[in-house]
Scaffold this motif. Structure first.
Motif, short mmCIF file in Angstrom:
data_model
loop_
_atom_site.label_atom_id
_atom_site.label_comp_id
_atom_site.label_asym_id
_atom_site.label_seq_id
_atom_site.Cartn_x
_atom_site.Cartn_y
_atom_site.Cartn_z
N THR A 220 2.49 7.89 -12.44
CA THR A 220 1.17 7.85 -11.79
C THR A 220 0.43 6.57 -12.16
N ALA A 221 0.57 6.14 -13.41
CA ALA A 221 -0.06 4.88 -13.82
C ALA A 221 0.49 3.71 -13.01
N ILE A 222 1.81 3.69 -12.82
CA ILE A 222 2.43 2.63 -12.02
C ILE A 222 1.94 2.70 -10.57
N ALA A 223 1.88 3.91 -10.03
CA ALA A 223 1.47 4.08 -8.64
C ALA A 223 0.05 3.59 -8.42
N LEU A 224 -0.86 3.90 -9.35
CA LEU A 224 -2.25 3.47 -9.17
C LEU A 224 -2.41 1.98 -9.44
N LEU B 91 8.31 -9.20 -4.85
CA LEU B 91 8.41 -9.27 -6.30
C LEU B 91 8.07 -7.94 -6.95
N LEU B 92 7.07 -7.25 -6.43
CA LEU B 92 6.69 -5.96 -6.99
C LEU B 92 7.80 -4.94 -6.81
N LEU B 93 8.35 -4.86 -5.61
CA LEU B 93 9.44 -3.92 -5.36
C LEU B 93 10.67 -4.26 -6.19
N GLY B 94 10.98 -5.55 -6.28
CA GLY B 94 12.11 -5.96 -7.10
C GLY B 94 11.88 -5.66 -8.57
N GLY B 95 10.66 -5.89 -9.05
CA GLY B 95 10.33 -5.58 -10.43
C GLY B 95 10.42 -4.10 -10.74
N LEU B 96 9.94 -3.28 -9.82
CA LEU B 96 10.04 -1.83 -10.00
C LEU B 96 11.50 -1.37 -10.01
N GLN B 97 12.31 -1.99 -9.14
CA GLN B 97 13.73 -1.63 -9.10
C GLN B 97 14.41 -1.98 -10.42
N LEU B 98 14.10 -3.16 -10.97
CA LEU B 98 14.66 -3.55 -12.26
C LEU B 98 14.16 -2.63 -13.37
N PHE B 99 12.89 -2.26 -13.31
CA PHE B 99 12.32 -1.34 -14.30
C PHE B 99 13.03 0.00 -14.28
N TRP C 177 13.01 -0.27 -1.41
CA TRP C 177 13.29 -1.29 -0.40
C TRP C 177 13.12 -0.73 1.00
N GLY C 178 13.34 0.58 1.15
CA GLY C 178 13.06 1.21 2.44
C GLY C 178 11.60 1.11 2.81
N THR C 179 10.73 1.15 1.79
CA THR C 179 9.30 0.99 2.04
C THR C 179 8.99 -0.38 2.64
N LEU C 180 9.68 -1.42 2.13
CA LEU C 180 9.48 -2.75 2.70
C LEU C 180 9.97 -2.79 4.14
N VAL C 181 11.13 -2.20 4.41
CA VAL C 181 11.65 -2.16 5.78
C VAL C 181 10.69 -1.40 6.68
N GLY C 182 10.20 -0.25 6.20
CA GLY C 182 9.25 0.53 7.00
C GLY C 182 7.98 -0.23 7.29
N ILE D 82 0.82 -1.20 0.00
CA ILE D 82 0.00 0.00 0.00
C ILE D 82 0.86 1.25 0.00
N ALA D 83 2.08 1.17 0.55
CA ALA D 83 2.95 2.35 0.62
C ALA D 83 3.78 2.55 -0.63
N CYS D 84 3.94 1.50 -1.42
CA CYS D 84 4.85 1.54 -2.56
C CYS D 84 4.47 2.66 -3.53
N GLY D 85 3.22 2.70 -3.97
CA GLY D 85 2.79 3.71 -4.94
C GLY D 85 2.84 5.11 -4.37
N LEU D 86 2.50 5.25 -3.09
CA LEU D 86 2.54 6.57 -2.45
C LEU D 86 3.96 7.11 -2.44
N SER D 87 4.91 6.27 -2.06
CA SER D 87 6.31 6.69 -2.02
C SER D 87 6.86 6.93 -3.41
N PHE D 88 6.44 6.11 -4.37
CA PHE D 88 6.91 6.23 -5.74
C PHE D 88 6.49 7.57 -6.35
N MET D 89 5.23 7.95 -6.15
CA MET D 89 4.75 9.23 -6.68
C MET D 89 5.47 10.40 -6.05
N PHE D 90 5.71 10.32 -4.76
CA PHE D 90 6.38 11.43 -4.09
C PHE D 90 7.82 11.57 -4.56
N SER D 91 8.49 10.45 -4.78
CA SER D 91 9.89 10.51 -5.20
C SER D 91 10.03 11.09 -6.60
#
Length: 300
Positions: free
Chosen positions: A196-200, A153-161, A241-246, A20-29
């Motif tokens: 934004t498309a990725i975040a949603l 897997l989602l976080l790893g996929g986004l990192q590779l992307f 990955w910080g999002t996962l730790v958080g 749930i935090a991944c997209g929120l953090s992604f958009m802000f970054s």
């Protein structure tokens, strides 16, 4: 064994918070926008999946294959119609715009589906309650483990992307310096629409996870937004990955708090969030905070 079980359950719960935090953090970054409608978009996806399963008889995997692209297209429209216009007026206007949009979405869901709670658990049969026994008296839920795996897997996929694709590199360049990225031919509007498309789409995955693991209602987006915000801040806003730790830190704090006191689930989570927030305001970046804590431990 009880405490080990609580910690393990907290780690798995952290996987959902990371989703749930991944997209929120992604958009802000990328855009520097705090999307207060993020939780409402997750509920929109959850209700979409429920409606397809309940009224059209569509299995959840097929429903997800329909809903997630629809959420991505919604993200593009959201960027072009709301964010692209509001971000021209400073930092506060996008926050107010997304807050207003969250109210609109919540009330539209209430008007369409009513106040009754819904769940996707009936559509996944025994997966909603089945578990594995790791040791004598130590169990983990299958669904919780799958959600945690999906988060990794989602976080790893986004990192590779972000690291290995042209659009990913464009997103990173825009996040680092939008003006300089524009000088080398990167279209910030296109990059922001993609982000934004990725975040949603990630919000849609989180909505599906919530619907399978718990119940939801039209106004459940606000609590999910709070959990997402806390996980993102604890792990360091903008760090995947910080999002996962958080999320893991937040989940473990909540489960241990619930073990100590029935009211401790929320109190412990908010307490850890406030502690990390205050420490970061004094020390600085998350890496600096963990370095200070590690140095203090070595000195003792």
């Amino acid at each position: 064994m009880v405490w080990l079980s609580q910690v393990l359950q907290g780690v798995l719960l952290g996987g959902y918070y990371a989703l749930i935090a991944c997209g929120l953090s992604f958009m802000f970054s990328v855009m520097g926008v705090i999307n207060l409608a993020h939780g409402s978009f997750a509920m929109l996806a959850a209700y979409g999946l429920w409606a397809l399963a309940e009224h059209a008889g569509i299995d959840l995997p097929i429903g997800a294959a329909l809903i997630l692209p629809a959420m991505a297209l919604t993200g593009i429209a959201f960027q072009r119609l709301v964010l692209d216009r509001s971000t021209r007026s400073g930092f506060l206007i996008p926050v107010l715009a997304t807050f207003g949009l969250s109210i609109v979405l919540d009330n539209l869901l209430f008007q369409q589906f009513g106040a009754d709670t819904r769940s996707l658990a009936p559509f996944i049969e025994d997966l909603s309650y089945d578990s594995w026994e790791l040791a004598d008296g130590l169990f983990i839920g299958k669904l919780a483990a799958y959600i945690f795996t999906a988060a990794v897997l989602l976080l790893g996929g986004l990192q590779l992307f972000l690291s290995n694709t042209q659009m990913g590199r464009a997103i990173r360049a825009t996040a680092a310096d939008r003006d300089t990225a524009g000088l080398v031919g990167i279209d910030a509007r296109t990059v922001n629409a993609c982000a934004t498309a990725i975040a949603l789409a990630t919000a849609g995955i989180a909505g599906a996870a919530l619907g399978m693991r718990a119940t939801f209602n039209p106004y459940a987006g606000a609590p999910q937004l709070i959990y997402a915000f806390e996980a993102a801040v604890i792990g360091g806003t903008g760090s995947l990955w910080g999002t996962l730790v958080g999320g893991i830190v937040l989940g473990v704090a909540q489960t241990i708090g619930a073990q100590l006191n029935p009211q401790g689930f929320l109190i412990a989570g908010h307490g850890v969030f406030l502690t990390v927030l205050i420490a970061r305001s004094v020390v600085g970046r998350p890496a600096d905070l963990w370095r200070v804590l590690f140095s203090a431990r070595r000195a003792s």
